[in-house]
Write a protein that holds these residues in place. Structure first.
Motif, short mmCIF file in Angstrom:
data_model
loop_
_atom_site.label_atom_id
_atom_site.label_comp_id
_atom_site.label_asym_id
_atom_site.label_seq_id
_atom_site.Cartn_x
_atom_site.Cartn_y
_atom_site.Cartn_z
N PRO A 86 0.83 -1.20 0.00
CA PRO A 86 0.00 0.00 0.00
C PRO A 86 0.86 1.25 0.00
O PRO A 86 1.95 1.28 0.57
CB PRO A 86 -0.78 -0.11 1.31
CG PRO A 86 -0.66 -1.51 1.77
CD PRO A 86 0.61 -2.04 1.18
N ASP A 97 -7.21 3.95 1.16
CA ASP A 97 -6.56 2.90 1.95
C ASP A 97 -5.30 2.38 1.25
O ASP A 97 -5.11 1.17 1.09
CB ASP A 97 -7.54 1.76 2.25
CG ASP A 97 -8.61 2.21 3.25
OD1 ASP A 97 -8.26 2.93 4.20
OD2 ASP A 97 -9.78 1.86 3.07
N GLY A 98 -4.47 3.31 0.83
CA GLY A 98 -3.18 2.96 0.26
C GLY A 98 -3.21 2.59 -1.21
O GLY A 98 -2.18 2.29 -1.80
N PHE A 118 -8.68 10.49 7.38
CA PHE A 118 -8.56 9.77 8.64
C PHE A 118 -7.13 9.88 9.17
O PHE A 118 -6.19 9.97 8.39
CB PHE A 118 -8.88 8.28 8.45
CG PHE A 118 -10.24 8.01 7.87
CD1 PHE A 118 -11.37 7.95 8.68
CD2 PHE A 118 -10.39 7.81 6.50
CE1 PHE A 118 -12.62 7.69 8.15
CE2 PHE A 118 -11.64 7.56 5.95
CZ PHE A 118 -12.76 7.50 6.78
N ALA A 139 -15.73 9.74 8.23
CA ALA A 139 -14.57 10.56 8.56
C ALA A 139 -14.95 11.78 9.40
O ALA A 139 -14.07 12.55 9.79
CB ALA A 139 -13.89 11.02 7.26
N ASP A 178 -5.70 7.49 10.79
CA ASP A 178 -5.09 6.15 10.81
C ASP A 178 -5.32 5.36 9.53
O ASP A 178 -5.19 4.15 9.52
CB ASP A 178 -5.63 5.38 12.02
CG ASP A 178 -7.16 5.33 12.01
OD1 ASP A 178 -7.78 5.98 11.15
OD2 ASP A 178 -7.72 4.63 12.87
N ARG A 179 -5.69 6.04 8.46
CA ARG A 179 -5.85 5.34 7.18
C ARG A 179 -5.21 6.17 6.08
O ARG A 179 -5.31 7.40 6.09
CB ARG A 179 -7.34 5.14 6.84
CG ARG A 179 -8.02 4.11 7.72
CD ARG A 179 -9.54 4.16 7.58
NE ARG A 179 -10.00 3.82 6.24
CZ ARG A 179 -11.32 3.73 5.92
NH1 ARG A 179 -12.24 3.95 6.83
NH2 ARG A 179 -11.68 3.41 4.69
N ALA A 180 -4.58 5.50 5.12
CA ALA A 180 -3.91 6.21 4.02
C ALA A 180 -4.95 6.56 2.96
O ALA A 180 -5.02 5.96 1.89
CB ALA A 180 -2.80 5.34 3.44
N THR A 181 -5.78 7.54 3.30
CA THR A 181 -6.88 7.92 2.42
C THR A 181 -6.87 9.43 2.18
O THR A 181 -6.95 10.21 3.12
CB THR A 181 -8.23 7.50 3.05
OG1 THR A 181 -8.25 6.07 3.16
CG2 THR A 181 -9.41 7.95 2.20
N THR A 184 1.84 5.08 0.95
CA THR A 184 1.60 6.00 2.07
C THR A 184 1.16 7.36 1.53
O THR A 184 1.36 7.67 0.34
CB THR A 184 2.87 6.21 2.91
OG1 THR A 184 3.83 6.89 2.10
CG2 THR A 184 3.45 4.88 3.39
N MET A 242 -18.12 7.24 3.26
CA MET A 242 -16.77 7.43 3.80
C MET A 242 -16.60 8.83 4.38
O MET A 242 -16.01 9.00 5.45
CB MET A 242 -15.72 7.17 2.72
CG MET A 242 -14.29 7.23 3.26
SD MET A 242 -13.03 6.88 2.02
CE MET A 242 -13.02 5.09 2.05
#
Lengths: 179, 179
Positions: B6, B25-26, B71, B128, B73-76, B8, B124
């Motif tokens: 994924p 998400d990556g 987020f 968020a 804690d998410r690669a979004t 970053t 989503m």
């Protein structure tokens, strides 16, 4: 957070656990029990659908304890509050999960449900090919209708909910399903 | 399918690429260019919002090319067609991606958009923490309003779209948004 191996549908099905669970991309997620109000509304919708489907022989209506395998290529098993599958698509039913997405999925919001999660579920149903989704809000006495090729539509208590091309001939005044 | 590592957010930001992209998400996902009609409507909404925000000093309006880190804690990183962030939450404009989810996100459906995917994007945003989402459907002249803690409401010609608590004082008749 400990990274655990995603669970397969077969493992999810084989393992006994207390309460109601769904599997979302390999992760078991507990379903909160419904409130009395939303449970009652789901029961009303089930009863009306069941009656219509029985007289018209259109297919099968399922209550909330049935798991549907929504995708061929994702470990996702979800349980709409009420679901309908057309007779042509209805598989030979076994004791296992229903191996397809339903034609209609109904979600009834409970006080413990969050709108963001409910919308994720609605979007996932549509991505899985569900042709009609009813998101029912007993508190606001409204229903939002979603389909893959039309804008969401908001119905209020004085409106009539119909089955469109998915459930031809089905219609119900919303005043009849709310307490 | 080849499983790749994924990406970053840092890698996503550092690498030059042609076209418009989001990171989910990556995973890199290309954004289709909008149709002329939907692009015009997005611009028109941005213009109306900008006039209101400038007069009231409420915050910042962003057009479609801004990336938001949704987020922690998410690669979004996603790009609404129009977005608004209150000034209290963002004192200065960053050169890099906006490090928070917006307060308002607007998505205008284009002929190439699939509705299930648009609804998944709406879900989503709500997850968020976006307080208000407008999903605009130019073909059917409908705006659907989503909030994390209230009923979903579809508005049509004759209705008025307002900014609620997120953009106090903003309101516009739905029929004036469309061409």
């Amino acid at each position: 957070m400990v990274a655990t191996r995603p669970m397969t549908i077969k493992e999810f099905e084989a393992e006994a656990r207390e309460g109601s669970w769904e599997l979302i991309d390999g992760e078991p997620v507990a379903l909160n029990p419904s409130g009395g109000d939303s449970g009652w509304v789901a029961g009303e919708i089930f009863a009306h659908l069941r009656e219509h489907v029985r007289t018209s022989s259109l297919g099968g209506v399922f209550t909330t304890d049935v798991g549907f395998i929504l995708f061929d290529d994702r470990a996702v098993v979800r349980s709409p509050d009420v679901a309908f599958v057309r007779r042509e698509r209805l598989p030979e039913l076994t004791d296992g999960f229903v191996p397809m997405a339903p034609d209609l999925a109904v979600e009834v919001l409970s006080p413990s449900d969050r709108i963001p999660d409910a919308m994720s579920k609605v979007a996932m149903y549509l991505q899985a090919g569900v042709r009609l989704v009813w998101l029912v809000d007993p508190l606001q006495r409204s229903v939002n209708v979603f389909s893959p090729d039309a804008s969401p539509k908001t119905l209020i208590e004085s409106d009539v909910l119909d089955g469109s091309s998915v459930l031809p001939g089905f219609s119900i005044p919303l005043v009849e399903i709310f307490i | 399918m080849v499983a790749t590592r994924p990406m970053t957010i840092r890698e996503f930001e550092a690498e030059a690429r042609d076209g418009s992209w989001e990171l989910i998400d990556g995973e890199l996902v290309a954004l289709n260019p909008s149709g002329g009609g939907s692009s015009w409507i997005a611009g028109h909404i941005a213009f109306l919002l900008q006039a209101h925000v400038r007069a009231t000093n409420l915050g910042w309006i962003f057009p479609a090319d801004a990336g938001f880190i949704l987020f922690e804690d998410r690669a979004t990183v996603r790009s609404p067609d129009v977005a608004f962030v209150r000034r209290e939450r963002l004192a200065e404009l960053p050169e890099s991606f906006v490090p928070i989810a917006p307060d308002l996100a607007v998505e205008v459906l284009s002929p190439t958009d699939r509705r299930p995917d648009a609804l998944a994007k709406v879900a989503m945003y709500l997850q968020a923490g976006v307080q208000l989402v407008w999903l605009v459907d130019p073909a059917r002249r409908i705006v659907t309003v989503f909030r994390p803690d209230a009923s979903i409401m579809s508005l049509e010609d004759g209705d008025v779209l307002d900014g609620g608590d997120v953009l106090p004082g903003f309101s516009v008749p739905v029929d004036t948004l469309f061409i």
